[in-house]
Motif scaffolding. Structure first.
Motif, PDB file in Angstrom:
ATOM      1  N   VAL A   1      16.952  -8.206 -13.120  1.00  0.00           N
ATOM      2  CA  VAL A   1      18.395  -8.441 -13.041  1.00  0.00           C
ATOM      3  C   VAL A   1      18.717  -9.796 -12.418  1.00  0.00           C
ATOM      4  CG1 VAL A   1      20.530  -7.630 -11.941  1.00  0.00           C
ATOM      5  CG2 VAL A   1      18.996  -5.999 -13.035  1.00  0.00           C
ATOM      6  N   TYR A   2      17.984 -10.175 -11.380  1.00  0.00           N
ATOM      7  CA  TYR A   2      18.285 -11.416 -10.650  1.00  0.00           C
ATOM      8  C   TYR A   2      17.298 -12.543 -10.919  1.00  0.00           C
ATOM      9  CZ  TYR A   2      21.393  -8.240  -8.265  1.00  0.00           C
ATOM     10  OH  TYR A   2      22.360  -7.303  -7.987  1.00  0.00           O
ATOM     11  N   ALA A   3      16.379 -12.348 -11.867  1.00  0.00           N
ATOM     12  CA  ALA A   3      15.369 -13.366 -12.213  1.00  0.00           C
ATOM     13  C   ALA A   3      14.715 -13.923 -10.950  1.00  0.00           C
ATOM     14  CB  ALA A   3      16.002 -14.482 -13.048  1.00  0.00           C
ATOM     15  N   LEU A   4      14.125 -13.026 -10.164  1.00  0.00           N
ATOM     16  CA  LEU A   4      13.591 -13.394  -8.847  1.00  0.00           C
ATOM     17  C   LEU A   4      12.225 -14.066  -8.875  1.00  0.00           C
ATOM     18  CD1 LEU A   4      14.519 -10.180  -6.824  1.00  0.00           C
ATOM     19  CD2 LEU A   4      15.701 -12.387  -6.831  1.00  0.00           C
ATOM     20  N   ASP A   5      11.496 -13.953  -9.971  1.00  0.00           N
ATOM     21  CA  ASP A   5      10.112 -14.421 -10.022  1.00  0.00           C
ATOM     22  C   ASP A   5       9.309 -13.772  -8.891  1.00  0.00           C
ATOM     23  OD1 ASP A   5       7.916 -15.791 -11.052  1.00  0.00           O
ATOM     24  OD2 ASP A   5       8.234 -17.502  -9.716  1.00  0.00           O
ATOM     25  N   LEU A   6       9.516 -12.486  -8.721  1.00  0.00           N
ATOM     26  CA  LEU A   6       8.882 -11.684  -7.679  1.00  0.00           C
ATOM     27  C   LEU A   6       7.516 -11.204  -8.152  1.00  0.00           C
ATOM     28  CD1 LEU A   6       9.326 -10.161  -4.957  1.00  0.00           C
ATOM     29  CD2 LEU A   6      10.370  -8.335  -6.293  1.00  0.00           C
ATOM     30  N   ARG A   7       6.576 -11.124  -7.230  1.00  0.00           N
ATOM     31  CA  ARG A   7       5.258 -10.574  -7.515  1.00  0.00           C
ATOM     32  C   ARG A   7       4.966  -9.481  -6.489  1.00  0.00           C
ATOM     33  NH1 ARG A   7       5.660 -15.579  -7.920  1.00  0.00           N
ATOM     34  NH2 ARG A   7       4.860 -16.145  -5.901  1.00  0.00           N
ATOM     35  N   VAL A   8       4.646  -8.286  -6.991  1.00  0.00           N
ATOM     36  CA  VAL A   8       4.306  -7.164  -6.120  1.00  0.00           C
ATOM     37  C   VAL A   8       2.899  -6.716  -6.488  1.00  0.00           C
ATOM     38  CG1 VAL A   8       4.936  -4.874  -5.298  1.00  0.00           C
ATOM     39  CG2 VAL A   8       6.724  -6.434  -6.095  1.00  0.00           C
ATOM     40  N   ILE A   9       1.995  -6.834  -5.550  1.00  0.00           N
ATOM     41  CA  ILE A   9       0.609  -6.409  -5.745  1.00  0.00           C
ATOM     42  C   ILE A   9       0.466  -5.055  -5.063  1.00  0.00           C
ATOM     43  CG2 ILE A   9      -1.816  -6.952  -5.329  1.00  0.00           C
ATOM     44  CD1 ILE A   9      -0.817  -9.948  -5.086  1.00  0.00           C
ATOM     45  N   VAL A  10       0.081  -4.045  -5.845  1.00  0.00           N
ATOM     46  CA  VAL A  10       0.023  -2.672  -5.356  1.00  0.00           C
ATOM     47  C   VAL A  10      -1.423  -2.208  -5.290  1.00  0.00           C
ATOM     48  CG1 VAL A  10       0.818  -0.312  -5.731  1.00  0.00           C
ATOM     49  CG2 VAL A  10       2.239  -2.234  -6.479  1.00  0.00           C
ATOM     50  N   LEU A  11      -1.862  -1.816  -4.109  1.00  0.00           N
ATOM     51  CA  LEU A  11      -3.193  -1.254  -3.939  1.00  0.00           C
ATOM     52  C   LEU A  11      -3.173   0.196  -4.394  1.00  0.00           C
ATOM     53  CD1 LEU A  11      -6.067  -1.705  -2.796  1.00  0.00           C
ATOM     54  CD2 LEU A  11      -5.216  -0.781  -0.635  1.00  0.00           C
ATOM     55  N   SER A  12      -4.095   0.564  -5.278  1.00  0.00           N
ATOM     56  CA  SER A  12      -4.145   1.925  -5.803  1.00  0.00           C
ATOM     57  C   SER A  12      -5.586   2.341  -6.041  1.00  0.00           C
ATOM     58  CB  SER A  12      -3.366   2.008  -7.117  1.00  0.00           C
ATOM     59  OG  SER A  12      -3.538   3.267  -7.726  1.00  0.00           O
TER      60      SER A  12
ATOM     61  N   THR B   1       0.878  -1.167   0.000  1.00  0.00           N
ATOM     62  CA  THR B   1       0.000   0.000   0.000  1.00  0.00           C
ATOM     63  C   THR B   1       0.915   1.216   0.000  1.00  0.00           C
ATOM     64  OG1 THR B   1      -0.131   0.099   2.411  1.00  0.00           O
ATOM     65  CG2 THR B   1      -1.801  -1.219   1.276  1.00  0.00           C
ATOM     66  N   GLY B   2       0.437   2.315  -0.527  1.00  0.00           N
ATOM     67  CA  GLY B   2       1.277   3.505  -0.608  1.00  0.00           C
ATOM     68  C   GLY B   2       2.302   3.409  -1.721  1.00  0.00           C
TER      69      GLY B   2
END
Length: 94
Positions: A57-68, A37-38
């Motif tokens: 860059v690091y092939a992290l397979d990261l997921r960021v869910i952003v509340l907007s 959030t934010g």
């Protein structure tokens, strides 16, 4: 164009430095899902840029869910963040 090269040189240098100067830090986020959030404010944008660049860059397979409240409006202002593979927006309000 380099990975995540931003139009603003100072911001690009900052994001590049934080992602490349500390590779050990990013490993803890491999495969993680983060709810943020934010994320559309001043600090949130910087954090999203760093996370999105580190994911590439690091092939992290990261997921960021952003509340907007306004994901489409944010995407118009910051297309580089909206286009990031790791970033997904969720329309809503706290």
């Amino acid at each position: 164009m380099a990975v995540w090269q931003l139009a603003e040189p100072v911001l690009d240098e900052d994001v590049r430095w934080i992602t490349e100067a500390s590779p050990w830090m990013w490993e803890a986020l491999r495969g993680a899902t983060i709810f943020l959030t934010g994320g559309t404010g001043f600090f949130g944008c910087w954090l999203l840029l760093a996370l999105a660049r580190a994911d590439v860059v690091y092939a992290l397979d990261l997921r960021v869910i952003v509340l907007s409240r306004n994901p489409k409006g944010f995407a118009r202002l910051h297309p580089e963040i909206a286009a990031a593979r790791a970033v997904t927006f969720l329309a809503g309000d706290v």
